[in-house]
Write a protein that holds these residues in place. Structure first.
Motif, PDB file in Angstrom:
ATOM      1  N   THR A  97       0.835  -1.204   0.000  1.00 49.49           N
ATOM      2  CA  THR A  97       0.000   0.000   0.000  1.00 49.49           C
ATOM      3  C   THR A  97       0.865   1.247   0.000  1.00 49.49           C
ATOM      4  O   THR A  97       0.599   2.198  -0.740  1.00 49.49           O
ATOM      5  CB  THR A  97      -0.960   0.008   1.207  1.00 49.49           C
ATOM      6  N   LEU A  98       1.901   1.257   0.820  1.00 51.97           N
ATOM      7  CA  LEU A  98       2.795   2.409   0.868  1.00 51.97           C
ATOM      8  C   LEU A  98       3.441   2.644  -0.496  1.00 51.97           C
ATOM      9  O   LEU A  98       3.435   3.765  -1.016  1.00 51.97           O
ATOM     10  CB  LEU A  98       3.865   2.203   1.941  1.00 51.97           C
ATOM     11  N   LEU A  99       3.981   1.590  -1.087  1.00 57.14           N
ATOM     12  CA  LEU A  99       4.620   1.729  -2.397  1.00 57.14           C
ATOM     13  C   LEU A  99       3.618   2.121  -3.482  1.00 57.14           C
ATOM     14  O   LEU A  99       3.912   2.966  -4.332  1.00 57.14           O
ATOM     15  CB  LEU A  99       5.343   0.437  -2.770  1.00 57.14           C
ATOM     16  N   ALA A 100       2.445   1.507  -3.468  1.00 59.61           N
ATOM     17  CA  ALA A 100       1.424   1.832  -4.470  1.00 59.61           C
ATOM     18  C   ALA A 100       0.970   3.283  -4.353  1.00 59.61           C
ATOM     19  O   ALA A 100       0.810   3.981  -5.371  1.00 59.61           O
ATOM     20  CB  ALA A 100       0.231   0.887  -4.329  1.00 59.61           C
ATOM     21  N   ALA A 101       0.761   3.767  -3.134  1.00 62.16           N
ATOM     22  CA  ALA A 101       0.315   5.144  -2.922  1.00 62.16           C
ATOM     23  C   ALA A 101       1.378   6.142  -3.384  1.00 62.16           C
ATOM     24  O   ALA A 101       1.074   7.108  -4.102  1.00 62.16           O
ATOM     25  CB  ALA A 101      -0.033   5.370  -1.454  1.00 62.16           C
ATOM     26  N   LEU A 102       2.619   5.916  -2.995  1.00 68.13           N
ATOM     27  CA  LEU A 102       3.699   6.822  -3.400  1.00 68.13           C
ATOM     28  C   LEU A 102       3.924   6.777  -4.906  1.00 68.13           C
ATOM     29  O   LEU A 102       4.095   7.817  -5.547  1.00 68.13           O
ATOM     30  CB  LEU A 102       4.989   6.473  -2.659  1.00 68.13           C
ATOM     31  N   ALA A 103       3.912   5.591  -5.487  1.00 66.15           N
ATOM     32  CA  ALA A 103       4.094   5.464  -6.934  1.00 66.15           C
ATOM     33  C   ALA A 103       2.941   6.121  -7.682  1.00 66.15           C
ATOM     34  O   ALA A 103       3.151   6.782  -8.707  1.00 66.15           O
ATOM     35  CB  ALA A 103       4.217   3.990  -7.316  1.00 66.15           C
ATOM     36  N   ALA A 104       1.727   5.954  -7.178  1.00 67.28           N
ATOM     37  CA  ALA A 104       0.557   6.531  -7.847  1.00 67.28           C
ATOM     38  C   ALA A 104       0.614   8.050  -7.884  1.00 67.28           C
ATOM     39  O   ALA A 104       0.372   8.663  -8.926  1.00 67.28           O
ATOM     40  CB  ALA A 104      -0.728   6.059  -7.162  1.00 67.28           C
ATOM     41  N   VAL A 105       0.946   8.663  -6.763  1.00 63.71           N
ATOM     42  CA  VAL A 105       0.989  10.124  -6.748  1.00 63.71           C
ATOM     43  C   VAL A 105       2.154  10.629  -7.601  1.00 63.71           C
ATOM     44  O   VAL A 105       2.011  11.598  -8.355  1.00 63.71           O
ATOM     45  CB  VAL A 105       1.014  10.689  -5.311  1.00 63.71           C
ATOM     46  N   TRP A 106       3.296   9.986  -7.532  1.00 60.63           N
ATOM     47  CA  TRP A 106       4.447  10.405  -8.342  1.00 60.63           C
ATOM     48  C   TRP A 106       4.134  10.260  -9.833  1.00 60.63           C
ATOM     49  O   TRP A 106       4.379  11.170 -10.629  1.00 60.63           O
ATOM     50  CB  TRP A 106       5.688   9.584  -7.979  1.00 60.63           C
ATOM     51  N   LEU A 107       3.599   9.119 -10.214  1.00 61.59           N
ATOM     52  CA  LEU A 107       3.283   8.867 -11.613  1.00 61.59           C
ATOM     53  C   LEU A 107       2.216   9.844 -12.111  1.00 61.59           C
ATOM     54  O   LEU A 107       2.326  10.394 -13.217  1.00 61.59           O
ATOM     55  CB  LEU A 107       2.812   7.426 -11.792  1.00 61.59           C
ATOM     56  N   ALA A 108       1.199  10.091 -11.316  1.00 55.97           N
ATOM     57  CA  ALA A 108       0.127  11.014 -11.705  1.00 55.97           C
ATOM     58  C   ALA A 108       0.658  12.430 -11.903  1.00 55.97           C
ATOM     59  O   ALA A 108       0.313  13.096 -12.884  1.00 55.97           O
ATOM     60  CB  ALA A 108      -0.986  11.000 -10.669  1.00 55.97           C
ATOM     61  N   VAL A 109       1.501  12.889 -10.994  1.00 58.80           N
ATOM     62  CA  VAL A 109       2.086  14.233 -11.118  1.00 58.80           C
ATOM     63  C   VAL A 109       2.963  14.301 -12.367  1.00 58.80           C
ATOM     64  O   VAL A 109       2.866  15.248 -13.164  1.00 58.80           O
ATOM     65  CB  VAL A 109       2.895  14.595  -9.854  1.00 58.80           C
ATOM     66  N   THR A 110       3.802  13.310 -12.562  1.00 56.97           N
ATOM     67  CA  THR A 110       4.718  13.295 -13.705  1.00 56.97           C
ATOM     68  C   THR A 110       3.960  13.267 -15.024  1.00 56.97           C
ATOM     69  O   THR A 110       4.232  14.063 -15.933  1.00 56.97           O
ATOM     70  CB  THR A 110       5.663  12.077 -13.602  1.00 56.97           C
ATOM     71  N   VAL A 111       2.998  12.377 -15.150  1.00 63.09           N
ATOM     72  CA  VAL A 111       2.228  12.262 -16.391  1.00 63.09           C
ATOM     73  C   VAL A 111       1.406  13.528 -16.630  1.00 63.09           C
ATOM     74  O   VAL A 111       1.358  14.037 -17.759  1.00 63.09           O
ATOM     75  CB  VAL A 111       1.331  11.005 -16.367  1.00 63.09           C
ATOM     76  N   THR A 112       0.790  14.057 -15.603  1.00 64.02           N
ATOM     77  CA  THR A 112      -0.020  15.270 -15.758  1.00 64.02           C
ATOM     78  C   THR A 112       0.844  16.429 -16.236  1.00 64.02           C
ATOM     79  O   THR A 112       0.460  17.160 -17.161  1.00 64.02           O
ATOM     80  CB  THR A 112      -0.728  15.629 -14.442  1.00 64.02           C
ATOM     81  N   ARG A 113       2.007  16.608 -15.649  1.00 66.19           N
ATOM     82  CA  ARG A 113       2.896  17.698 -16.073  1.00 66.19           C
ATOM     83  C   ARG A 113       3.372  17.499 -17.512  1.00 66.19           C
ATOM     84  O   ARG A 113       3.466  18.453 -18.278  1.00 66.19           O
ATOM     85  CB  ARG A 113       4.076  17.823 -15.121  1.00 66.19           C
ATOM     86  N   ARG A 114       3.672  16.267 -17.891  1.00 62.01           N
ATOM     87  CA  ARG A 114       4.104  16.003 -19.271  1.00 62.01           C
ATOM     88  C   ARG A 114       2.983  16.249 -20.266  1.00 62.01           C
ATOM     89  O   ARG A 114       3.205  16.804 -21.340  1.00 62.01           O
ATOM     90  CB  ARG A 114       4.637  14.579 -19.389  1.00 62.01           C
ATOM     91  N   VAL A 115       1.783  15.822 -19.926  1.00 65.97           N
ATOM     92  CA  VAL A 115       0.644  16.059 -20.812  1.00 65.97           C
ATOM     93  C   VAL A 115       0.397  17.557 -20.962  1.00 65.97           C
ATOM     94  O   VAL A 115       0.172  18.058 -22.066  1.00 65.97           O
ATOM     95  CB  VAL A 115      -0.622  15.334 -20.301  1.00 65.97           C
ATOM     96  N   LEU A 116       0.464  18.299 -19.863  1.00 62.15           N
ATOM     97  CA  LEU A 116       0.258  19.739 -19.931  1.00 62.15           C
ATOM     98  C   LEU A 116       1.338  20.427 -20.753  1.00 62.15           C
ATOM     99  O   LEU A 116       1.052  21.328 -21.544  1.00 62.15           O
ATOM    100  CB  LEU A 116       0.186  20.334 -18.520  1.00 62.15           C
ATOM    101  N   ALA A 117       2.591  19.997 -20.580  1.00 59.47           N
ATOM    102  CA  ALA A 117       3.687  20.565 -21.359  1.00 59.47           C
ATOM    103  C   ALA A 117       3.516  20.245 -22.838  1.00 59.47           C
ATOM    104  O   ALA A 117       3.737  21.105 -23.706  1.00 59.47           O
ATOM    105  CB  ALA A 117       5.024  20.033 -20.845  1.00 59.47           C
TER     106      ALA A 117
END
Length: 161
Positions: free
Chosen positions: A137-157
């Motif tokens: 759960t800890l790894l999934a939660a941290l990976a999910a937020v990191w991946l979501a932030v990274t993908v969102t910023r790339r899509v916006l860029a």
């Protein structure tokens, strides 16, 4: 050397209050009431959605609590997207962040149930499953937020550029 003087809180944009600062302790109930109300409303919505998911996909006693793990991972991913959007793209109304970020997503994600699930697994003789669940759960939660932030910023860029 003297400490910097605390700045007054801008009640229109900052729902986070540091009660150690005298200027921020003086906020009136009238200024705080809308924030408390939207957090409560959002929390009721988020907790109801989580409860509904737990009814649709219940975990058997001693089994891996997949529903809670997925709820927490999805909630963390959504908060990652949400925070990028409201900080980098959209000048949101002052009550959007407390309503959706703190209320809805705070009510939807459930790290208290996560802790209770671990305790139940350990108490019922499934300590290995409990430890696996704790780490997953800890790894999934941290990976999910990191991946979501990274993908969102790339899509916006990509869209801007």
């Amino acid at each position: 050397m003297t400490a910097p003087k605390p700045q007054a809180v801008d009640e229109a944009t900052d729902p986070d209050v540091d009660l150690h600062l005298p200027d921020q302790r003086r906020l009136s109930w009238r200024a705080q009431a809308p924030i408390v109300a939207v957090v409560a409303l959002g929390g009721a919505i988020g907790a109801s959605a989580r409860y509904g998911a737990s009814l649709l996909w219940p975990a058997a006693t001693g089994a891996f609590p997949w529903t809670t793990l997925w709820i927490n991972a999805v909630g963390c991913a959504v908060i990652g997207v949400f925070m990028v959007v409201i900080t980098d793209v959209w000048a949101a109304h002052r009550l959007v962040r407390p309503f959706f970020g703190t209320g809805v997503l705070g009510g939807f994600t459930t790290f208290s149930t996560y802790a209770v699930d671990i305790q139940k697994l350990v108490d019922s003789g499934h300590a290995r499953t409990g430890l696996l669940y704790l780490a997953a759960t800890l790894l999934a939660a941290l990976a999910a937020v990191w991946l979501a932030v990274t993908v969102t910023r790339r899509v916006l860029a990509w869209r801007q550029g």
